[in-house]
Motif scaffolding. Sequence first.
Motif, short mmCIF file in Angstrom:
data_model
loop_
_atom_site.label_atom_id
_atom_site.label_comp_id
_atom_site.label_asym_id
_atom_site.label_seq_id
_atom_site.Cartn_x
_atom_site.Cartn_y
_atom_site.Cartn_z
N UNK A 142 0.81 -1.21 0.00
CA UNK A 142 0.00 0.00 0.00
C UNK A 142 0.84 1.26 0.00
N UNK A 143 2.13 1.14 0.31
CA UNK A 143 3.03 2.29 0.32
C UNK A 143 3.38 2.70 -1.11
N UNK A 144 3.50 4.00 -1.33
CA UNK A 144 3.82 4.51 -2.66
C UNK A 144 5.15 5.24 -2.64
N UNK A 145 6.00 4.91 -3.59
CA UNK A 145 7.27 5.62 -3.78
C UNK A 145 7.33 6.07 -5.23
N UNK A 146 7.51 7.37 -5.43
CA UNK A 146 7.60 7.92 -6.78
C UNK A 146 8.99 8.50 -7.02
N UNK A 147 9.41 8.47 -8.26
CA UNK A 147 10.71 9.01 -8.66
C UNK A 147 10.47 10.14 -9.66
N UNK A 148 11.11 11.28 -9.42
CA UNK A 148 11.05 12.40 -10.36
C UNK A 148 12.47 12.84 -10.68
N UNK A 153 1.11 11.94 -3.52
CA UNK A 153 1.74 10.63 -3.34
C UNK A 153 1.30 10.02 -2.01
N UNK A 154 0.87 8.77 -2.05
CA UNK A 154 0.37 8.09 -0.86
C UNK A 154 -1.14 8.05 -0.85
N UNK A 155 -1.68 7.18 -0.01
CA UNK A 155 -3.12 7.03 0.08
C UNK A 155 -3.72 8.14 0.93
N UNK A 156 -4.88 8.60 0.54
CA UNK A 156 -5.57 9.65 1.28
C UNK A 156 -5.89 9.17 2.70
N UNK A 157 -5.53 9.98 3.68
CA UNK A 157 -5.77 9.63 5.07
C UNK A 157 -4.63 8.88 5.71
N UNK A 158 -3.75 8.29 4.89
CA UNK A 158 -2.59 7.55 5.41
C UNK A 158 -1.29 8.31 5.18
N UNK A 159 -1.23 9.09 4.11
CA UNK A 159 -0.03 9.86 3.77
C UNK A 159 1.21 8.97 3.77
N UNK A 160 1.05 7.79 3.18
CA UNK A 160 2.11 6.78 3.20
C UNK A 160 2.90 6.75 1.90
N UNK A 161 3.42 7.91 1.53
CA UNK A 161 4.18 8.00 0.30
C UNK A 161 5.56 8.59 0.50
N UNK A 162 6.41 8.41 -0.50
CA UNK A 162 7.75 8.98 -0.48
C UNK A 162 8.12 9.38 -1.90
N UNK A 163 8.87 10.46 -2.02
CA UNK A 163 9.30 10.96 -3.32
C UNK A 163 10.82 11.05 -3.36
N UNK A 164 11.42 10.48 -4.40
CA UNK A 164 12.84 10.66 -4.65
C UNK A 164 12.97 11.66 -5.79
N UNK A 176 21.55 17.67 -7.28
CA UNK A 176 20.99 17.57 -5.94
C UNK A 176 19.98 16.43 -5.90
N UNK A 177 19.75 15.94 -4.70
CA UNK A 177 18.86 14.81 -4.49
C UNK A 177 18.18 14.95 -3.14
N UNK A 178 16.88 14.66 -3.12
CA UNK A 178 16.14 14.72 -1.86
C UNK A 178 15.11 13.60 -1.82
#
Length: 201
Positions: free
Chosen positions: A64-70, A93-104, A112-114
């Motif tokens: 259910x966790x989401x990781x996106x790359x930009x 990014x992430x499910x509504x109400x859970x905010x379980x996402x990450x962005x690279x 730079x990288x974050x």
Amino acid sequence: MRNFYSKLFFISFLSLFWGGIAGCFAYQFPGSPVGFVNDYAGVLSQQEKQILETKLSQLKTQSGNEVSIAIIKSLNGDVIENFAEKLFKDWQIGEEGKDNGALMLITIEERELRIEVGYGLEGFLTDADSYLIIQNLITPHFRSGDYFSGINNGILGIISKISPDIDGESLNLNDDSLNKYSFLKDIDPFFLIFFVYIILN
């Protein structure tokens, strides 16, 4: 009195001028995401993008966790912290109400990288964790121009933190790559914060 109004007009003009200039170099939305891997700089091959896309898609399915790359060419004068925060919100990014996402977020011109993390994952992927992942797993490959290996290793490091119990074989990690980064989940976060503090001071 005329001098006063002249100065006031000049100050107002400068404010508008510099405000306009700053606006030209502020956050610029790169576009809506297509899948989990969005390479606006063209540094990944189609095969490399597909490998990463498959892993992140299966990660979403299993945990259910989401990781996106930009990957973008430039920040256009913005700072990466602001750009990453706004892009994270724009892409939702992430499910509504859970905010379980990450962005690279990776910038080519600024080099730079974050890693931006949603509130729902902050307890699993701390700032100290992100720092170690960037410094130890990603940066060494980027220095040699191997973006795919750096991104791939970084993703595996993130997975080891946010979804440590995930089935590695289903993510095409048959070489046991995920286990190479399992040390990250066993390190005390307070030690990591202290370690980063020592390095930066």
